[in-house]
Design a protein around this motif. Sequence first.
Motif, mmCIF file in Angstrom:
data_model
loop_
_atom_site.group_PDB
_atom_site.id
_atom_site.type_symbol
_atom_site.label_atom_id
_atom_site.label_comp_id
_atom_site.label_asym_id
_atom_site.label_seq_id
_atom_site.Cartn_x
_atom_site.Cartn_y
_atom_site.Cartn_z
ATOM 1 N N THR A 1 3.152 -23.173 18.956
ATOM 2 C CA THR A 1 1.969 -23.964 18.602
ATOM 3 C C THR A 1 1.074 -24.092 19.830
ATOM 4 O O THR A 1 1.564 -24.300 20.952
ATOM 5 C CB THR A 1 2.387 -25.365 18.109
ATOM 6 O OG1 THR A 1 3.262 -25.231 16.996
ATOM 7 C CG2 THR A 1 1.168 -26.171 17.694
ATOM 8 N N ARG B 1 -3.925 -26.748 17.021
ATOM 9 C CA ARG B 1 -4.708 -26.178 15.925
ATOM 10 C C ARG B 1 -4.180 -24.815 15.464
ATOM 11 O O ARG B 1 -4.569 -24.351 14.392
ATOM 12 C CB ARG B 1 -6.170 -26.054 16.344
ATOM 13 C CG ARG B 1 -6.867 -27.403 16.464
ATOM 14 C CD ARG B 1 -8.360 -27.231 16.572
ATOM 15 N NE ARG B 1 -9.049 -28.518 16.524
ATOM 16 C CZ ARG B 1 -10.372 -28.645 16.440
ATOM 17 N NH1 ARG B 1 -11.137 -27.562 16.432
ATOM 18 N NH2 ARG B 1 -10.924 -29.842 16.401
ATOM 19 N N HIS B 2 -3.354 -24.185 16.261
ATOM 20 C CA HIS B 2 -2.828 -22.864 15.919
ATOM 21 C C HIS B 2 -1.299 -22.909 15.838
ATOM 22 O O HIS B 2 -0.627 -23.397 16.759
ATOM 23 C CB HIS B 2 -3.239 -21.816 16.955
ATOM 24 C CG HIS B 2 -4.700 -21.531 16.981
ATOM 25 N ND1 HIS B 2 -5.291 -20.584 16.180
ATOM 26 C CD2 HIS B 2 -5.700 -22.089 17.722
ATOM 27 C CE1 HIS B 2 -6.584 -20.546 16.421
ATOM 28 N NE2 HIS B 2 -6.866 -21.465 17.358
ATOM 29 N N ASP C 1 -1.753 -19.723 11.590
ATOM 30 C CA ASP C 1 -2.340 -20.781 10.775
ATOM 31 C C ASP C 1 -3.289 -21.579 11.672
ATOM 32 O O ASP C 1 -2.866 -22.154 12.681
ATOM 33 C CB ASP C 1 -1.254 -21.701 10.210
ATOM 34 C CG ASP C 1 -0.289 -20.951 9.315
ATOM 35 O OD1 ASP C 1 -0.653 -19.893 8.794
ATOM 36 O OD2 ASP C 1 0.862 -21.432 9.155
ATOM 37 N N TRP C 2 -4.555 -21.603 11.291
ATOM 38 C CA TRP C 2 -5.598 -22.162 12.163
ATOM 39 C C TRP C 2 -6.270 -23.346 11.480
ATOM 40 O O TRP C 2 -6.942 -23.193 10.455
ATOM 41 C CB TRP C 2 -6.609 -21.075 12.503
ATOM 42 C CG TRP C 2 -7.702 -21.503 13.422
ATOM 43 C CD1 TRP C 2 -7.739 -22.595 14.233
ATOM 44 C CD2 TRP C 2 -8.944 -20.816 13.627
ATOM 45 N NE1 TRP C 2 -8.905 -22.649 14.943
ATOM 46 C CE2 TRP C 2 -9.674 -21.564 14.595
ATOM 47 C CE3 TRP C 2 -9.500 -19.654 13.103
ATOM 48 C CZ2 TRP C 2 -10.937 -21.185 15.025
ATOM 49 C CZ3 TRP C 2 -10.750 -19.271 13.543
ATOM 50 C CH2 TRP C 2 -11.458 -20.018 14.492
ATOM 51 N N THR C 3 -6.103 -24.535 12.049
ATOM 52 C CA THR C 3 -6.805 -25.726 11.583
ATOM 53 C C THR C 3 -8.130 -25.794 12.328
ATOM 54 O O THR C 3 -8.205 -26.282 13.469
ATOM 55 C CB THR C 3 -5.975 -26.993 11.822
ATOM 56 O OG1 THR C 3 -4.711 -26.860 11.180
ATOM 57 C CG2 THR C 3 -6.689 -28.217 11.280
ATOM 58 N N SER D 1 -11.012 -27.383 11.446
ATOM 59 C CA SER D 1 -11.544 -28.747 11.470
ATOM 60 C C SER D 1 -10.749 -29.569 10.467
ATOM 61 O O SER D 1 -9.817 -29.072 9.838
ATOM 62 C CB SER D 1 -13.034 -28.759 11.116
ATOM 63 O OG SER D 1 -13.228 -28.368 9.763
ATOM 64 N N LYS D 2 -11.140 -30.822 10.295
ATOM 65 C CA LYS D 2 -10.443 -31.661 9.322
ATOM 66 C C LYS D 2 -10.607 -31.142 7.901
ATOM 67 O O LYS D 2 -9.788 -31.407 7.026
ATOM 68 C CB LYS D 2 -10.962 -33.098 9.412
ATOM 69 C CG LYS D 2 -10.590 -33.816 10.697
ATOM 70 C CD LYS D 2 -11.094 -35.247 10.688
ATOM 71 C CE LYS D 2 -10.701 -35.985 11.954
ATOM 72 N NZ LYS D 2 -11.180 -37.393 11.953
ATOM 73 N N TRP E 1 -9.254 -24.982 6.866
ATOM 74 C CA TRP E 1 -7.989 -24.396 7.351
ATOM 75 C C TRP E 1 -7.920 -22.955 6.899
ATOM 76 O O TRP E 1 -8.308 -22.618 5.765
ATOM 77 C CB TRP E 1 -6.819 -25.193 6.782
ATOM 78 C CG TRP E 1 -5.461 -24.598 7.083
ATOM 79 C CD1 TRP E 1 -4.661 -24.858 8.150
ATOM 80 C CD2 TRP E 1 -4.748 -23.663 6.267
ATOM 81 N NE1 TRP E 1 -3.506 -24.144 8.072
ATOM 82 C CE2 TRP E 1 -3.523 -23.395 6.907
ATOM 83 C CE3 TRP E 1 -5.021 -23.022 5.064
ATOM 84 C CZ2 TRP E 1 -2.573 -22.518 6.398
ATOM 85 C CZ3 TRP E 1 -4.092 -22.137 4.542
ATOM 86 C CH2 TRP E 1 -2.881 -21.898 5.197
ATOM 87 N N SER F 1 -5.474 -19.086 7.297
ATOM 88 C CA SER F 1 -4.264 -18.405 7.737
ATOM 89 C C SER F 1 -4.483 -16.907 7.581
ATOM 90 O O SER F 1 -4.952 -16.439 6.535
ATOM 91 C CB SER F 1 -3.055 -18.848 6.909
ATOM 92 O OG SER F 1 -1.890 -18.129 7.299
ATOM 93 N N TYR G 1 -10.652 -25.343 1.915
ATOM 94 C CA TYR G 1 -11.751 -26.197 2.371
ATOM 95 C C TYR G 1 -11.735 -27.499 1.585
ATOM 96 O O TYR G 1 -11.791 -27.491 0.342
ATOM 97 C CB TYR G 1 -13.102 -25.508 2.202
ATOM 98 C CG TYR G 1 -14.256 -26.332 2.719
ATOM 99 C CD1 TYR G 1 -14.479 -26.454 4.083
ATOM 100 C CD2 TYR G 1 -15.110 -27.004 1.842
ATOM 101 C CE1 TYR G 1 -15.540 -27.227 4.576
ATOM 102 C CE2 TYR G 1 -16.160 -27.775 2.317
ATOM 103 C CZ TYR G 1 -16.371 -27.888 3.689
ATOM 104 O OH TYR G 1 -17.393 -28.654 4.169
#
Length: 537
Positions: free
Chosen positions: A128, A133-134, A204-206, A208-209, A212, A214, A272
Amino acid sequence: MKKYNGIKFGTDAYYGNEMSSFSYLDVMDGKIKTTTWKDAGTTDNHQITFHLNYNFKNGTNLDISSKAKFGDVSMAMSAVSGIVNNVDGKYYYANGSAFTGDKVQNRWMMYVPGFERDWLTTAIWKGTSKNLRHNWRLGANFWYNRAGVQQMNSVMAHEVKEDPAELFVKNSDGSLSDASVYNPGSGEYYDGHEHKYALFASDDWTISKRLWMSLGFRFEYNGYSGKAALDTDGKTNTRTLNWWIGANGNKGGIDRFTGDWINPSLTYNIRYTIAKGFGLVGEYVYVRQRPNLQDYAGEYLPTTAPVNINMGRAGIFWNNKWIQLVSQISMITQTNYKSRSNFYHVLTKDVDGKKAGEEVSATIPITYNVQTVGWTTDFVLTPFKGFTFHGLLTLQNPQYKKFSLYATFPDGVTDGTDVSGKVVTAMSKVLIELDPSYSWGKWSAGLNFRYFSKQYINKTNTLYFNGHWESFGHLNYAMNKHVFFSLNVVNFLNQTGATGSISAADLVTDTSKYKNYLMSGSYLRPFEVSLSTTINF
């Protein structure tokens, strides 16, 4: 659709007690042998596994799994393969008396002894990012497979009644022998090895809130080689080994095969969130495949054209305290789907020792594309404590694409049709699942309903089975952590029906000859109640 001679589905035996063994023509030495169902279904496996999981000081993790398998596996299968009219004076019972019934059931049996030697190793390194975020993964596959198979099949005859007796034919000296046809279209054989080396990565990339994503890919090298009983000139119909003479009397030969390919694959997901618990989802998957060892067991060399699978879907999600829902529209395509199909033809002239008017068959490899567009809604409702209701609705349109069915028979006649755009056999356009359940204290109860709409029997879509419901129910009681009771009910709606196919009807457009047609196949499980007790120590 109705039952024949009052045979009760699921309760009347349709495989006679005297048929505890069966005979086959061994593709390795050409001799007729007999084996029991018990001996034909034996498996001897030895397996060694290794697992390493290590956490590094920087927070990353390494997981390595390795397995070596040494197996000798024999498989035996039996299935009904068609009902035909009796020919007077052709069949006899084991005691020598003549069989005078109207119908004869052909039963297909397959015996497949084989071996497998595998060494499969997968390593995954994951971690991580510092900003959380990743979530990433890097990995590799090292897979080796060594396998071989001999497939023998035969067709025998028995009565069309409950607990049927096997039927025999009379030899010129008055003795009886079983009515088996050995290796119709001949047997199958391959002996080879394959290895796969692959690298894969995903993240897996967040973002923003609200957003997301992947993304993952796999890059595989696949190489194989071996030997098989192949018909490389495409002119004969042997599929036999060079030391074995098949049912048609022709000698075949062993050919070597080899191949090496690059197979990429890709996955992508996106979500989203528009508002709390509500948003948009999307997914795309691409996979490429090539032939494997078993594809070389048949009569002809398989196509080496890539099988490309594309799946894309997009929709909405909605989650809160009382509902979890996903509704999506999807499209799936697959190119170069490989199969084998049986074609039947009535000879127009005498040829190869067969008379005009006699029905012959041909089994050929076929390649086609499939495509389906659908809409699926899956939800779980929890309106109050203890109660859950799961529902699933799927509307789809699975179709054949670029699919021409043609076969040339010994009398020189070519028969066939183009079934592109037809609905895939045994697939329903409407699927429904309804699963209410409730739990209280040590008790739990639930119902399960499954609906399958009309399913086509043949590829021209002229014959079909009506839609039907399948129903199940259960009542469970956990007396304590060691003893568990369960009452299960199957088909409490008492639905009846069958599934199956009519091979001879794949090209049929005129269905008049199939009115009141007698066929055999699988059936819906009948009404059934069972009580089980589980004791854990």
